[in-house]
Design a protein around this motif. Sequence first.
Motif, PDB file in Angstrom:
ATOM      1  N   ARG A   1       1.604   6.622  -6.735  1.00 24.66           N
ATOM      2  CA  ARG A   1       0.386   7.343  -7.119  1.00 24.66           C
ATOM      3  C   ARG A   1       0.586   8.836  -6.833  1.00 24.66           C
TER       4      ARG A   1
ATOM      5  N   GLU B   1       0.852  -1.201   0.000  1.00 25.40           N
ATOM      6  CA  GLU B   1       0.000   0.000   0.000  1.00 25.40           C
ATOM      7  C   GLU B   1       0.890   1.254   0.000  1.00 25.40           C
TER       8      GLU B   1
ATOM      9  N   ASP C   1      -6.446   1.996 -11.428  1.00 28.77           N
ATOM     10  CA  ASP C   1      -5.934   2.123 -10.055  1.00 28.77           C
ATOM     11  C   ASP C   1      -6.985   1.689  -9.039  1.00 28.77           C
TER      12      ASP C   1
ATOM     13  N   SER D   1       2.412   1.548  -3.578  1.00 27.74           N
ATOM     14  CA  SER D   1       1.448   2.017  -4.580  1.00 27.74           C
ATOM     15  C   SER D   1       1.070   3.470  -4.342  1.00 27.74           C
ATOM     16  N   SER D   2       0.839   3.833  -3.078  1.00 26.00           N
ATOM     17  CA  SER D   2       0.415   5.206  -2.766  1.00 26.00           C
ATOM     18  C   SER D   2       1.516   6.210  -3.088  1.00 26.00           C
TER      19      SER D   2
ATOM     20  N   ASN E   1       0.973   3.212 -11.853  1.00 25.45           N
ATOM     21  CA  ASN E   1       1.195   4.595 -11.421  1.00 25.45           C
ATOM     22  C   ASN E   1       2.594   5.075 -11.788  1.00 25.45           C
TER      23      ASN E   1
ATOM     24  N   GLU F   1      -3.564  13.281   0.224  1.00 29.71           N
ATOM     25  CA  GLU F   1      -4.188  12.065   0.783  1.00 29.71           C
ATOM     26  C   GLU F   1      -3.257  10.863   0.634  1.00 29.71           C
ATOM     27  N   GLU F   2      -2.653  10.756  -0.552  1.00 27.39           N
ATOM     28  CA  GLU F   2      -1.764   9.606  -0.799  1.00 27.39           C
ATOM     29  C   GLU F   2      -0.541   9.671   0.120  1.00 27.39           C
TER      30      GLU F   2
ATOM     31  N   ASP G   1      -6.843  -1.690  -6.789  1.00 25.29           N
ATOM     32  CA  ASP G   1      -6.825  -1.464  -5.330  1.00 25.29           C
ATOM     33  C   ASP G   1      -7.911  -2.309  -4.646  1.00 25.29           C
TER      34      ASP G   1
ATOM     35  N   THR H   1       1.205  -0.502  -8.590  1.00 28.32           N
ATOM     36  CA  THR H   1       2.411   0.306  -8.444  1.00 28.32           C
ATOM     37  C   THR H   1       2.998   0.612  -9.817  1.00 28.32           C
TER      38      THR H   1
ATOM     39  N   THR I   1      -1.494   8.667   3.557  1.00 28.98           N
ATOM     40  CA  THR I   1      -1.605   7.194   3.629  1.00 28.98           C
ATOM     41  C   THR I   1      -0.217   6.585   3.799  1.00 28.98           C
ATOM     42  N   VAL I   2       0.734   7.092   3.009  1.00 24.54           N
ATOM     43  CA  VAL I   2       2.104   6.566   3.071  1.00 24.54           C
ATOM     44  C   VAL I   2       2.675   6.731   4.485  1.00 24.54           C
TER      45      VAL I   2
END
Lengths: 423, 322
Positions: free
Chosen positions: A91, A84, A368, A87-88, A284, A114-115, A372, A281, A118-119
């Motif tokens: 992204r 996650e 995406d 990918s984030s 993106n 937001e991404e 996800d 991943t 998340t990371v």
Amino acid sequence: MSQTASPQAAPPPPAAAPAPAAPATATRAGTGHVDTPGLLNRWQLIGMSVAIVFGLLSAFVQFLGWQSDGRAAEDTKQLQRVQEIQSSLLRADALATNAFLVGGLEKQRATYDEEINTVLREITNAADAQPADREVLGELNVAVGDYTRAVADARSNNRQGFPVGAEYLSGASTQLRADATPILSALVKANTERAEGSMDGQHPFWLLLIGLLALAGLLWLNQQLAQHFRRRLNKGIAVAAAIVLVVTVIGVVGAWIRDSSNDTLRDGDLALAISQAKARTAANDAKANESLALIKRGSGAVYLEEWEGSATNVERSLRRDTGESWNDYVAVYREIRKLDDGGNWEKARDLATTSAASGSSKPLDDFDKASDQIVKAASGHVGHDLRSGRDVALAISIFSLLLGIGAALFVSRGIGERRREFS
Amino acid sequence: MKSVRLSRAMVGVMVAGGLFMSACGYDATVVPEAKAPATTSGSAIKPVECDNATQSYQPSNDAAAARRELLNPDRLVVGVSADTYQLGWANPFDDSRIQGFDIDVAKAVADALGVKLQLRVISAADRPTLLGAKTDGEAHEQEIDLVARNYTMNCTRWTQIGFSAVYYNATQKVLVRKDDVGDFEKRGVASLAGKDVCAPAGSTSIDNIKEIQPDVEAVPAANHTGCLVKFQQGEVDAITGDDTVLAGLAAQDPYAVVPDQQKLTDEPYGIGANKGDKDLIAFVNSVLEQRRSNGEWQKSYDKWLKPYLGNATAPAPTYGRR
């Protein structure tokens, strides 16, 4: 305790005894007498030990299996976390680079933030969950910090119209791939190995072997008694052997079921979650390379090569439910390259940045989202399946231990019977 | 008694084993060592001496002959910079269009040829190879028609490519931190001894500063903007380059200053072309001649560079190269 008595000195069997229980072999050549009570004590010790060791080992092996399934569930969750993060992060980079093509579009900023959130959140969660990952997650945190700072520098320079902003951005993307990508790849590899290793934690063969050895031990004991007394079967030992047999069958069948279930999970949902997270991943990464090539306006050959590599990785894991959106994206990408190579940079840029269905962002976003969802669903199944039935497995482990002790008591009772007959 | 003791021992072993397995963690995750990137030595071109570095071909307004030398019949592909403020940069406030003093020249040539202009962003090091020059004994396929990217004319480069007549006389200077201005103005380039000075790889600036002050630590970057990033991040102490480029860098950072100084070298700019495209070069020269005479050159200079470099007039061209 020990008593020396010759067979000749042994009292006659009591009248109430159901059958003569005099030792079948009264003397031993060369010795002249046998210490039957001492022998019975030794056999009792051996028989009880066999039953108890069987119970302990069976319970222990099943306990390890129970523990291993729990660890596999945690390892799978950790793998999902690091994928996650990966990918984030890519992204976020795809969004940052794409926004730059149109002068740092602010509407994409919220999604980028937001991404990144998340990371950062998942890095903390992952560090809490797996101490073995903590050190490299610390390094990853530094790399993400450097990246977000460079993107912020890029944005603030860009907002003033300074060309150094583009340099900060391409530098941030390059650094991200040089610093963060190797860390994330190592985390994914380590956690995949851990999850797969933990899923191999069921040992039906060991349970079978332990059971067979215990049965062999009890059989031997029964034979020894049969040779010394005139009864072919000792009831206590027979009941103990039956308990060992039942526990072994339950343990082996249970472990075998869980082992094959884990194999199915590993080759099914876990493999699917891993491959789709990789595809997400890579997709993106491809979008970021598409934007970087446009930012470089003709000197981005390296990004075009990177794009092809990422596309190959996506296509390895394409499924029916993601294939359409990816193929749509590839078609628009080829159109963008045709326009850019043909000297129509503005049109190429517009196709790469528009949120309309005709652009490259929409099908990429669809891909995406779809991938996800697949990752989340498959990871959820893996975690659920690994955790389900664990209580029963633990109960069987405890049950095995108790039945082993029970078997030992039956052995004691069976030999006690012979002792009573003898005396 | 014995069996009870044995049972207790076994339970102990099991509990200890369980605890051991629970406490037993994984080996720490290890990131494999990155392979060191292959280091490429700088260009080992032997400097060539000559006395006509700014001499180009006689102007010609034969557009048809020039068009025949284009890579694409209806398109002029010009290699430019998109990050050299005021010379050639993508303006985020103007839909990221590339504009500047060099770009005005490219536009004028395309208009005069009657073809579409395609700007291709290139780095300083890419300039000769994309023009199809043979470098270090290696031949390269030509991918662009012209280079309008602050390209200094010199004798060594003439052995690889062709140039138009000079269209701007730049000079090489040094940009330092605001704090270092006093020291630099007092001691000049000597104050840079032992300091890290950045210049783009493949440019003449690094060679020039090393020749004047051998004790500087030359740090290459892909372009001048890359040097500014290094400068802002404290990786280098100064940047050397053409006054046109340095003015653009200083305009982006109030702590970057180009002090009053003697020029290190002269840097006459020409439009680069493939060595064999003499008709195209002759046509470019006629366009440059026209821009000088009709005031377009002055208009362009006043718009892009005058606010940073003061008054200047168009340089006089030299022709007669065969």
